[in-house]
Design a protein around this motif. Structure first.
Motif, PDB file in Angstrom:
ATOM      1  N   PRO A   1      22.596  26.574 -27.520  1.00  0.00           N
ATOM      2  CA  PRO A   1      23.210  25.235 -27.749  1.00  0.00           C
ATOM      3  C   PRO A   1      22.502  24.323 -26.523  1.00  0.00           C
ATOM      4  O   PRO A   1      23.073  24.420 -25.256  1.00  0.00           O
ATOM      5  CB  PRO A   1      24.865  25.393 -27.572  1.00  0.00           C
ATOM      6  N   ALA A   2      22.297  23.268 -27.117  1.00  0.00           N
ATOM      7  CA  ALA A   2      21.586  22.072 -25.918  1.00  0.00           C
ATOM      8  C   ALA A   2      21.910  20.651 -26.457  1.00  0.00           C
ATOM      9  O   ALA A   2      20.938  20.096 -26.207  1.00  0.00           O
ATOM     10  CB  ALA A   2      20.347  22.497 -25.937  1.00  0.00           C
ATOM     11  N   ALA A   3      23.075  20.665 -26.975  1.00  0.00           N
ATOM     12  CA  ALA A   3      23.467  19.192 -27.617  1.00  0.00           C
ATOM     13  C   ALA A   3      24.336  18.418 -26.519  1.00  0.00           C
ATOM     14  O   ALA A   3      24.546  17.356 -26.980  1.00  0.00           O
ATOM     15  CB  ALA A   3      23.823  19.492 -28.680  1.00  0.00           C
TER      16      ALA A   3
ATOM     17  N   GLY B   1      25.783  16.322 -21.115  1.00  0.00           N
ATOM     18  CA  GLY B   1      25.505  16.458 -19.620  1.00  0.00           C
ATOM     19  C   GLY B   1      26.030  15.409 -18.752  1.00  0.00           C
ATOM     20  O   GLY B   1      25.052  14.854 -17.694  1.00  0.00           O
ATOM     21  N   THR B   2      27.036  14.668 -18.881  1.00  0.00           N
ATOM     22  CA  THR B   2      27.476  13.644 -18.221  1.00  0.00           C
ATOM     23  C   THR B   2      27.468  13.773 -16.730  1.00  0.00           C
ATOM     24  O   THR B   2      27.001  12.761 -15.774  1.00  0.00           O
ATOM     25  CB  THR B   2      28.837  13.243 -18.509  1.00  0.00           C
TER      26      THR B   2
ATOM     27  N   LYS C   1      20.209  18.254 -20.348  1.00  0.00           N
ATOM     28  CA  LYS C   1      20.299  18.859 -18.820  1.00  0.00           C
ATOM     29  C   LYS C   1      19.561  20.283 -19.094  1.00  0.00           C
ATOM     30  O   LYS C   1      19.158  20.798 -17.876  1.00  0.00           O
ATOM     31  CB  LYS C   1      21.777  18.848 -18.520  1.00  0.00           C
ATOM     32  N   GLU C   2      19.428  20.729 -20.065  1.00  0.00           N
ATOM     33  CA  GLU C   2      18.905  22.013 -20.208  1.00  0.00           C
ATOM     34  C   GLU C   2      17.203  22.010 -20.047  1.00  0.00           C
ATOM     35  O   GLU C   2      16.713  22.918 -19.624  1.00  0.00           O
ATOM     36  CB  GLU C   2      18.999  22.716 -21.504  1.00  0.00           C
TER      37      GLU C   2
ATOM     38  N   GLN D   1      22.969  19.171 -33.976  1.00  0.00           N
ATOM     39  CA  GLN D   1      24.330  19.175 -34.033  1.00  0.00           C
ATOM     40  C   GLN D   1      24.362  17.662 -34.080  1.00  0.00           C
ATOM     41  O   GLN D   1      24.160  16.888 -33.173  1.00  0.00           O
ATOM     42  CB  GLN D   1      24.991  19.600 -32.746  1.00  0.00           C
TER      43      GLN D   1
ATOM     44  N   GLY E   1      32.022  20.131 -29.837  1.00  0.00           N
ATOM     45  CA  GLY E   1      32.159  21.252 -28.919  1.00  0.00           C
ATOM     46  C   GLY E   1      31.289  22.407 -29.060  1.00  0.00           C
ATOM     47  O   GLY E   1      30.486  22.252 -29.962  1.00  0.00           O
ATOM     48  N   LEU E   2      31.350  23.279 -28.216  1.00  0.00           N
ATOM     49  CA  LEU E   2      30.463  24.517 -28.114  1.00  0.00           C
ATOM     50  C   LEU E   2      30.328  25.290 -29.431  1.00  0.00           C
ATOM     51  O   LEU E   2      29.634  25.752 -30.039  1.00  0.00           O
ATOM     52  CB  LEU E   2      30.672  25.172 -26.869  1.00  0.00           C
TER      53      LEU E   2
ATOM     54  N   ALA F   1      28.736  23.495 -32.033  1.00  0.00           N
ATOM     55  CA  ALA F   1      27.250  23.580 -31.851  1.00  0.00           C
ATOM     56  C   ALA F   1      26.798  25.192 -32.116  1.00  0.00           C
ATOM     57  O   ALA F   1      25.626  25.219 -33.057  1.00  0.00           O
ATOM     58  CB  ALA F   1      26.929  23.589 -30.302  1.00  0.00           C
TER      59      ALA F   1
ATOM     60  N   LEU G   1      23.783  29.894 -22.772  1.00  0.00           N
ATOM     61  CA  LEU G   1      24.004  28.542 -22.338  1.00  0.00           C
ATOM     62  C   LEU G   1      23.154  28.325 -21.250  1.00  0.00           C
ATOM     63  O   LEU G   1      23.466  28.948 -20.049  1.00  0.00           O
ATOM     64  CB  LEU G   1      25.570  28.350 -21.960  1.00  0.00           C
TER      65      LEU G   1
HETATM   66  P1  UTP Z   1      29.488  21.537 -21.247  1.00  0.00           P
HETATM   67  O1  UTP Z   1      30.974  21.993 -21.353  1.00  0.00           O
HETATM   68  O2  UTP Z   1      28.710  22.088 -19.922  1.00  0.00           O
HETATM   69  O3  UTP Z   1      29.365  20.155 -21.522  1.00  0.00           O
HETATM   70  O4  UTP Z   1      28.791  22.283 -22.331  1.00  0.00           O
HETATM   71  P2  UTP Z   1      28.160  19.273 -21.502  1.00  0.00           P
HETATM   72  O5  UTP Z   1      28.421  17.915 -22.309  1.00  0.00           O
HETATM   73  O6  UTP Z   1      26.873  19.840 -21.803  1.00  0.00           O
HETATM   74  O7  UTP Z   1      28.102  18.551 -19.852  1.00  0.00           O
HETATM   75  P3  UTP Z   1      29.300  17.596 -19.132  1.00  0.00           P
HETATM   76  O8  UTP Z   1      30.397  18.393 -19.064  1.00  0.00           O
HETATM   77  O9  UTP Z   1      29.109  16.333 -20.149  1.00  0.00           O
HETATM   78  O10 UTP Z   1      28.440  17.277 -17.715  1.00  0.00           O
HETATM   79  C1  UTP Z   1      28.443  23.731 -22.256  1.00  0.00           C
HETATM   80  C2  UTP Z   1      27.105  23.963 -23.245  1.00  0.00           C
HETATM   81  O11 UTP Z   1      27.601  23.865 -24.571  1.00  0.00           O
HETATM   82  C3  UTP Z   1      26.600  22.767 -25.199  1.00  0.00           C
HETATM   83  C4  UTP Z   1      25.827  22.255 -23.805  1.00  0.00           C
HETATM   84  O12 UTP Z   1      24.848  21.539 -24.260  1.00  0.00           O
HETATM   85  C5  UTP Z   1      26.230  23.089 -22.773  1.00  0.00           C
HETATM   86  O13 UTP Z   1      24.712  24.037 -22.853  1.00  0.00           O
HETATM   87  N1  UTP Z   1      27.362  21.784 -26.103  1.00  0.00           N
HETATM   88  C6  UTP Z   1      28.424  21.575 -25.827  1.00  0.00           C
HETATM   89  C7  UTP Z   1      26.756  21.597 -27.247  1.00  0.00           C
HETATM   90  O14 UTP Z   1      25.816  22.031 -27.551  1.00  0.00           O
HETATM   91  N2  UTP Z   1      27.598  20.711 -28.101  1.00  0.00           N
HETATM   92  C8  UTP Z   1      28.631  20.185 -27.671  1.00  0.00           C
HETATM   93  O15 UTP Z   1      29.238  19.336 -28.516  1.00  0.00           O
HETATM   94  C9  UTP Z   1      29.388  20.606 -26.516  1.00  0.00           C
END
Ligand code: UTP
Length: 275
Positions: free
Chosen positions: A12-14, A17-18, A29-30, A106, A111-112, A115, A132
């Motif tokens: 999951p890389a969607a 990454g705020t 961010k990946e 996605q 959410g994860l 995803a 992840l």
């Molecule tokens: P994080 O909880 O780290 O969230 O997601 P984020 O949005 O990437 O980062 P911040 O919190 O805004 O900085 C955990 C993993 O789940 C993926 C993210 O890419 C990360 O690998 N993810 C999360 C998704 O693919 N889709 C989503 O809707 C949420």
């Protein structure tokens, strides 16, 4: 189906990454590098080390950067062929020849869990791994974390989550399990909760970004309502799976760096630089 060997790894890389803005404005961010290698490449190499050869990547934006990374750049190859710089491409070339990559999007960041459900089209009806990539794992002393988990799966044939002891004041960052130890470092999960306040946490055993999932998780995810923060949580789906059947928590050998946070990222950079 539960006897199939694990071949596929979902990434999951969607996420937005705020915490890494503005770096993550136009790239996921990946794709941020620890030293010279993007986090996602570390993840893919870990999957290969566990015997997996099919990488399924769930993207949101910045898909091109990921696709181009795991592809041959003919221009670049041509430029550096036969020069002293050629060795810089050795590792990524090896990755590209050892496995195949497929992508899906996605469309909404829900959410994860959502995803992972978006990845169903790439996984189908077989058990699979999830990495992840922002949780960077390393084991100096032996097999990689995912390799340890795939071996465990071959014995237990059920979903397995990687767990780590965290300081109790940090439970609000993780899915946290309630479980009993069935053998050294292996726990049968009774319950789990997403990002609990320390006072509500059932333990200090936190789920980190490595999973082996059996494919019935997709049906459960379809039925899973938005939970914490209005997102569809993999923790909630795993909780249902644990209550219906069996889910194990595995305290792995090795180290994990939370590269989704600046502190963890710097720590990982220093660690790999020293290595
Ligand atoms: P994080 O909880 O780290 O969230 O997601 P984020 O949005 O990437 O980062 P911040 O919190 O805004 O900085 C955990 C993993 O789940 C993926 C993210 O890419 C990360 O690998 N993810 C999360 C998704 O693919 N889709 C989503 O809707 C949420």
């Amino acid at each position: 189906m539960s006897h199939t060997k694990i071949r596929k790894c979902l990434f999951p890389a969607a996420g937005y990454g705020t915490r890494f803005l503005p770096a993550t404005k136009a790239i996921p961010k990946e794709m941020l590098p620890v030293l010279t290698k993007p986090l996602l490449q570390y993840g893919v190499e870990e999957a290969i080390s566990a015997g997996l050869d099919t990488m399924a990547i769930v993207t949101g934006r910045g898909k091109r950067a990921i696709e181009d990374h795991f592809d041959i750049s003919y221009e670049l190859e041509h430029q550096i062929k036969g020069t002293s710089k050629e060795h810089y491409l050795t590792e990524i070339r090896a990755v590209i020849t050892k496995c195949t990559f497929s992508y899906t999007r996605q469309v909404e960041m829900k959410g994860l869990g959502h995803a992972i459900l978006s990845g169903q089209t790439l996984i189908g009806d077989e058990p699979f791994a999830v990495i992840l990539a922002d949780d960077l794992c390393d084991n100096d002393e032996g097999p990689t974390v995912l390799n340890q988990m795939v071996k465990l799966y071959e014995k237990h044939r059920c979903s397995i989550v990687a767990i780590e002891e965290v300081p109790i004041e940090e439970t609000h960052k993780y899915g946290v399990i309630k479980a009993h130890e069935i053998e050294k470092n292996l726990f049968e999960i009774e319950d789990m909760v997403e990002k609990p306040d320390p006072k509500d946490a059932p333990s200090n055993l936190a789920i980190i970004g490595r999973y082996i999932l059996t494919p019935d998780i997709f049906e459960i995810l379809e039925q899973t309502l938005p939970g914490k923060n209005g997102e569809i949580q993999i923790t909630d789906a795993l909780r249902t799976q644990a209550q219906k059947g069996k889910v194990l928590g595995f305290k792995f050998a090795g180290r994990r760096f939370d590269c989704g946070s600046v502190d963890g990222f710097v720590e990982a950079t220093n660690y790999f630089y020293a290595k």
